[in-house]
Write a protein that holds these residues in place. Structure first.
Motif, short mmCIF file in Angstrom:
data_model
loop_
_atom_site.label_atom_id
_atom_site.label_comp_id
_atom_site.label_asym_id
_atom_site.label_seq_id
_atom_site.Cartn_x
_atom_site.Cartn_y
_atom_site.Cartn_z
N VAL A 8 8.26 77.68 -53.34
CA VAL A 8 8.51 78.84 -52.49
C VAL A 8 9.10 79.94 -53.36
O VAL A 8 10.08 79.71 -54.09
N SER A 9 8.52 81.12 -53.30
CA SER A 9 9.01 82.29 -54.02
C SER A 9 9.38 83.35 -52.99
O SER A 9 8.52 83.85 -52.27
N LEU A 10 10.67 83.68 -52.91
CA LEU A 10 11.14 84.64 -51.92
C LEU A 10 11.59 85.93 -52.60
O LEU A 10 12.54 85.92 -53.39
N LEU A 11 10.89 87.01 -52.32
CA LEU A 11 11.26 88.35 -52.75
C LEU A 11 11.27 88.51 -54.26
O LEU A 11 12.11 89.20 -54.84
N ASP A 12 10.32 87.84 -54.92
CA ASP A 12 10.11 88.01 -56.36
C ASP A 12 8.97 88.98 -56.66
O ASP A 12 9.06 89.81 -57.57
N LEU A 13 7.88 88.85 -55.92
CA LEU A 13 6.62 89.49 -56.30
C LEU A 13 6.71 91.00 -56.43
O LEU A 13 6.03 91.61 -57.25
N GLN A 14 7.55 91.63 -55.58
CA GLN A 14 7.53 93.10 -55.56
C GLN A 14 8.21 93.73 -56.77
O GLN A 14 8.16 94.95 -56.92
N THR A 15 8.82 92.91 -57.64
CA THR A 15 9.42 93.48 -58.85
C THR A 15 8.92 92.80 -60.12
O THR A 15 9.58 92.84 -61.16
N VAL A 16 7.74 92.19 -60.03
CA VAL A 16 7.12 91.55 -61.20
C VAL A 16 6.06 92.50 -61.77
O VAL A 16 5.24 93.03 -61.02
N ASN A 17 6.09 92.71 -63.08
CA ASN A 17 5.11 93.61 -63.69
C ASN A 17 3.71 93.01 -63.71
O ASN A 17 2.72 93.72 -63.50
N ASP A 18 3.61 91.72 -63.94
CA ASP A 18 2.31 91.04 -64.03
C ASP A 18 2.17 90.07 -62.84
O ASP A 18 2.40 88.87 -62.98
N VAL A 19 1.81 90.61 -61.68
CA VAL A 19 1.71 89.78 -60.48
C VAL A 19 0.64 88.70 -60.61
O VAL A 19 0.89 87.53 -60.30
N PRO A 20 -0.60 89.02 -61.06
CA PRO A 20 -1.59 87.96 -61.23
C PRO A 20 -1.13 86.86 -62.18
O PRO A 20 -1.34 85.67 -61.93
N GLY A 21 -0.50 87.25 -63.29
CA GLY A 21 -0.02 86.26 -64.24
C GLY A 21 1.08 85.39 -63.66
O GLY A 21 1.12 84.17 -63.90
N ALA A 26 9.62 102.06 -55.42
CA ALA A 26 8.72 101.18 -56.16
C ALA A 26 7.40 100.98 -55.43
O ALA A 26 7.37 100.89 -54.20
N PRO A 27 6.28 100.90 -56.15
CA PRO A 27 5.01 100.52 -55.52
C PRO A 27 5.08 99.07 -55.07
O PRO A 27 5.73 98.24 -55.71
N MET A 28 4.43 98.77 -53.94
CA MET A 28 4.50 97.43 -53.38
C MET A 28 3.10 96.92 -53.06
O MET A 28 2.15 97.69 -52.97
N ILE A 29 2.98 95.61 -52.88
CA ILE A 29 1.67 94.98 -52.69
C ILE A 29 1.15 95.25 -51.29
O ILE A 29 1.86 95.08 -50.30
N ASP A 30 -0.11 95.67 -51.22
CA ASP A 30 -0.76 95.88 -49.93
C ASP A 30 -1.37 94.58 -49.45
O ASP A 30 -1.90 93.80 -50.25
N VAL A 31 -1.30 94.34 -48.14
CA VAL A 31 -1.82 93.09 -47.58
C VAL A 31 -3.30 92.92 -47.88
O VAL A 31 -3.80 91.80 -48.02
N ARG A 32 -4.04 94.02 -48.02
CA ARG A 32 -5.47 93.93 -48.29
C ARG A 32 -5.77 93.39 -49.68
O ARG A 32 -6.87 92.88 -49.94
N ASP A 33 -4.78 93.47 -50.59
CA ASP A 33 -4.98 92.99 -51.95
C ASP A 33 -4.44 91.57 -52.16
O ASP A 33 -4.77 90.92 -53.16
N ALA A 34 -3.62 91.10 -51.22
CA ALA A 34 -2.88 89.86 -51.45
C ALA A 34 -3.80 88.64 -51.57
O ALA A 34 -3.62 87.78 -52.43
N THR A 70 -2.89 85.22 -45.93
CA THR A 70 -1.88 86.27 -46.01
C THR A 70 -1.64 86.85 -44.63
O THR A 70 -2.56 86.91 -43.81
N ASP A 71 -0.43 87.26 -44.37
CA ASP A 71 -0.14 87.98 -43.13
C ASP A 71 1.08 88.86 -43.33
O ASP A 71 1.78 88.75 -44.34
N LEU A 72 1.32 89.72 -42.36
CA LEU A 72 2.32 90.76 -42.51
C LEU A 72 3.24 90.76 -41.30
O LEU A 72 2.78 90.74 -40.16
N LEU A 87 5.48 90.74 -46.52
CA LEU A 87 4.16 90.18 -46.80
C LEU A 87 4.30 88.71 -47.16
O LEU A 87 5.07 88.35 -48.05
N TRP A 88 3.57 87.86 -46.45
CA TRP A 88 3.58 86.42 -46.71
C TRP A 88 2.25 85.99 -47.30
O TRP A 88 1.18 86.40 -46.82
N LEU A 89 2.31 85.17 -48.34
CA LEU A 89 1.13 84.64 -48.99
C LEU A 89 1.27 83.12 -49.08
O LEU A 89 2.36 82.60 -49.34
#
Length: 286
Positions: A103-116, A164-172, A186-188, A252-254
């Motif tokens: 479980v990763s909580l509130l990490d993704l929105q401040t990671v430079n390399d999200v896919p990685g 900060a830019p944030m992840i859009d649900v359409r891209d998740a 994914t859901d919002l 955003l939940w993934l």
């Protein structure tokens, strides 16, 4: 290999978080409660589970699935906290590579390399293991962004990156697939938070340690005139009839599963036994 662009200054972000000193964090509380609701109906046991987030002290020790209790190993993704290991999301290395649940909580929105980051999480999950992640969604603080944009143009004659830019649900979903996860979902969750004044919102953001973490931020001090003009614009555009102002919050939940041969597979192209024409044909005609 091309390096991802440096969007976030994680050193500054960690310094901001370290100043919070036990400040109540309603966003993390909201996410933790939602996590419990999401795990409760899952008919799976998770004997080896890990949970990670910026501040491990705010993370739960346990949860419950439909198959019984879950006990989490806790990892910090940002702060150096006594008693907890620190794992850098940009160069992720976790204690094991066979977790049944991460479980990763509130990490993704401040990671430079999200896919990685997502791909590295998948490598630490056992086959048919589950990832659940929560991140701040793309429309969060859109009102604040608009107010400062207008104030910047008026006072500076241009714009400065502040939110900060944030992840859009359409891209998740595509991010999960790109990282190698099967059965991505994914859901919002959308919330409206209200404040007495825009300055009350500014004060809470500062207390939560989430003020401007952008690597390309304007390093000039924000003048009182500039701040007050942004607050005035915010109040003009985003006040309710009772005078309070509103702020958008999206969570955003993934979720996705590490691939396993037992999982449901999509049908091969051309293998369907019912044609789309038959499904959509006009049944009103004899």
């Amino acid at each position: 290999m091309t390096q991802p662009p440096l969007v976030f200054d994680r050193t500054r972000l960690a310094a901001n978080f370290a100043k919070r000193k036990g400040q109540p964090d309603f966003v993390t509380d909201l996410v933790v409660a939602d996590l419990a609701d999401r795990l409760a109906p899952v008919t799976r046991a998770f004997p080896k589970a890990l949970i990670m987030g910026p501040d491990p002290a705010l993370l739960p020790d346990t949860a419950q699935s439909a198959n019984g209790p879950i006990r989490f190993e806790k990892i910090s993704s940002l702060l150096e906290v006594d008693g907890f290991a620190l794992a850098d999301p940009e160069h992720l290395s976790l204690p094991a590579r066979d977790y049944d649940l991460i479980v990763s909580l509130l990490d993704l929105q401040t990671v430079n390399d999200v896919p990685g980051f997502l791909e590295n999480l998948r490598r630490h999950i056992a086959p048919d293991g589950l990832l659940i992640a929560a991140a701040i969604g793309g429309r969060t603080l859109s009102e604040l962004r608009d107010a400062f944009l207008a104030a910047d143009v008026e006072i500076l004659g241009g714009v400065s990156p502040r939110v900060a830019p944030m992840i859009d649900v359409r891209d998740a979903g595509s991010l999960l697939q790109r990282a190698g996860f099967a059965l991505p979902v994914t859901d919002l969750e959308t919330h409206t938070v209200r404040y007495r004044t825009p300055l009350a919102l500014f004060d809470e953001l500062r207390a939560l340690g989430v003020t401007n973490p952008l690597a390309g931020r304007d390093t000039r001090m924000l003048t009182p005139r500039h701040l007050m003009r942004a607050a005035e614009i915010y109040a003009e555009r985003f006040s309710d009839p009772d005078g309070r102002v509103r702020a958008s919050l999206e969570i955003l939940w993934l979720s996705g599963w590490a691939p396993h041969e037992s999982q449901q597979k999509p049908l091969r192209p051309g293998s369907a036994r019912t044609s789309l024409h038959d499904v959509l044909k006009d049944t009103s005609k004899p």
